[in-house]
Write an enzyme that holds these catalytic residues in place. Structure first.
Site, short mmCIF file in Angstrom:
data_model
loop_
_atom_site.label_atom_id
_atom_site.label_comp_id
_atom_site.label_asym_id
_atom_site.label_seq_id
_atom_site.Cartn_x
_atom_site.Cartn_y
_atom_site.Cartn_z
N SER A 160 0.85 -1.19 0.00
CA SER A 160 0.00 0.00 0.00
C SER A 160 0.89 1.24 0.00
O SER A 160 1.66 1.43 -0.93
CB SER A 160 -0.97 -0.03 1.19
OG SER A 160 -2.06 0.84 1.00
N ASP A 168 -8.69 -5.53 -5.91
CA ASP A 168 -8.40 -4.50 -4.89
C ASP A 168 -9.33 -3.30 -5.12
O ASP A 168 -9.29 -2.67 -6.18
CB ASP A 168 -6.94 -4.06 -5.01
CG ASP A 168 -6.45 -3.26 -3.81
OD1 ASP A 168 -7.27 -2.58 -3.18
OD2 ASP A 168 -5.25 -3.33 -3.52
N HIS A 170 -7.28 -5.96 -1.36
CA HIS A 170 -6.11 -5.20 -0.93
C HIS A 170 -5.20 -6.01 -0.01
O HIS A 170 -3.98 -5.98 -0.14
CB HIS A 170 -6.56 -3.91 -0.25
CG HIS A 170 -5.44 -2.93 -0.03
ND1 HIS A 170 -4.65 -2.46 -1.05
CD2 HIS A 170 -4.99 -2.32 1.10
CE1 HIS A 170 -3.76 -1.60 -0.58
NE2 HIS A 170 -3.94 -1.51 0.72
#
Length: 272
Positions: A124, A208, A240
């Site tokens: 991320s 995601d 994710h």
């Protein structure tokens, strides 16, 4: 897994830093180990805490033969508003500079860290930071694994992004002389694609709905257009953060294989 971790402060900003060694290894042993930075490095998340469970994945990598360094730089929570606001209009340079400072500070305290064999992995915001590291500072970082990375902030959640970078469509200059589009361009990875000279592995779940897969696809397209070799691991049906244990395990194994391949020539050169 039992973390073999030392919590220290590094650099002139006294960065909270964790250094992990393989289990059974004395931190005072100065025989060289390749280094893996394992940060998040962005707003809303601290990685360096006095918590056993915070270091399990990092310790697994350490047990494969790495010294793992984790640091919370500017923009991360826990050190007051001024610290968090240091990334206003610049989510790239302060976080990256602090990771480098932490790396060098940790190497001063633990000579076993081999600065000629340094990789970085993240997910991320950490994925953004990892890709940024090899694009901007290949002199420091020799390989990177970028999981679900934000590559172009215009594609990310406006509620989050505009808090730090403002309105991308703003036309006037603010009090610091910054303009909307210029700020976003300066924080994007896409204009840096032609600068890649180090091994880079991009990992992204195609389902995601947080950092959408378009982030990785656009960076990969820019890298290909610039003639820069890289690897992409698409995760079909994965969001994710994957809840599938088998997928999670094999992602770790794939990352380890990439790191061994990416740092292998340096390992052989160091041994000779």
């Amino acid at each position: 897994i039992s973390p073999n971790v030392s919590l220290i402060r590094t650099g002139e900003r006294e960065l909270a830093t964790a250094v992990l060694f393989p289990n059974g290894r004395d931190p005072e042993d100065d025989s060289k180990l390749p280094v893996l930075l394992d940060p998040y490095g962005g707003p809303h998340a601290q990685r360096v805490t006095a918590s056993h469970n915070a270091y399990l994945s990092s310790q697994w990598f350490a047990d494969q033969g790495f010294a793992v360094v984790i640091a919370d730089g500017r923009g991360t929570p826990g050190r007051g508003p001024e610290w968090e606001r240091a990334v206003r209009n610049d989510l790239a340079n302060p976080p990256l500079d602090d990771q480098i400072d932490a790396l060098h500070g940790a190497a001063e305290q633990f000579p076993a860290l081999d600065l000629d064999r340094v990789a970085i992995r993240g997910w991320s915001f950490g994925g953004y930071l990892a890709a940024l590291a090899v694009l901007k500072r290949p002199d420091v970082f020799h390989a990177a694994i970028a999981g679900a990375p934000v590559t172009e902030w215009r594609l990310y959640d406006t509620h989050y992004t505009e808090r730090y970078l403002g309105d991308p469509n703003a036309t006037g200059l603010d009090s610091d002389g910054d303009a909307g589009a210029a700020v976003y361009d300066a924080n994007s990875l896409l204009p840096l694609a032609a600068d890649l000279t180090r091994p880079l592995l991009l990992i992204h779940g195609l389902a995601d709905d947080n950092v959408v897969a378009a982030h990785t696809l656009r960076l990969s397209s820019a890298l290909l257009a610039a003639g820069r070799a890289h690897e992409v691991l698409p995760l079909v049906g994965v969001s994710h953060m994957t809840p599938q244990e088998v997928v999670a395990e094999n992602i770790l194994l794939h990352q380890l294989d990439f790191l061994l391949r990416a740092l292998g020539p340096n390992l052989e050169a160091s041994a000779s």
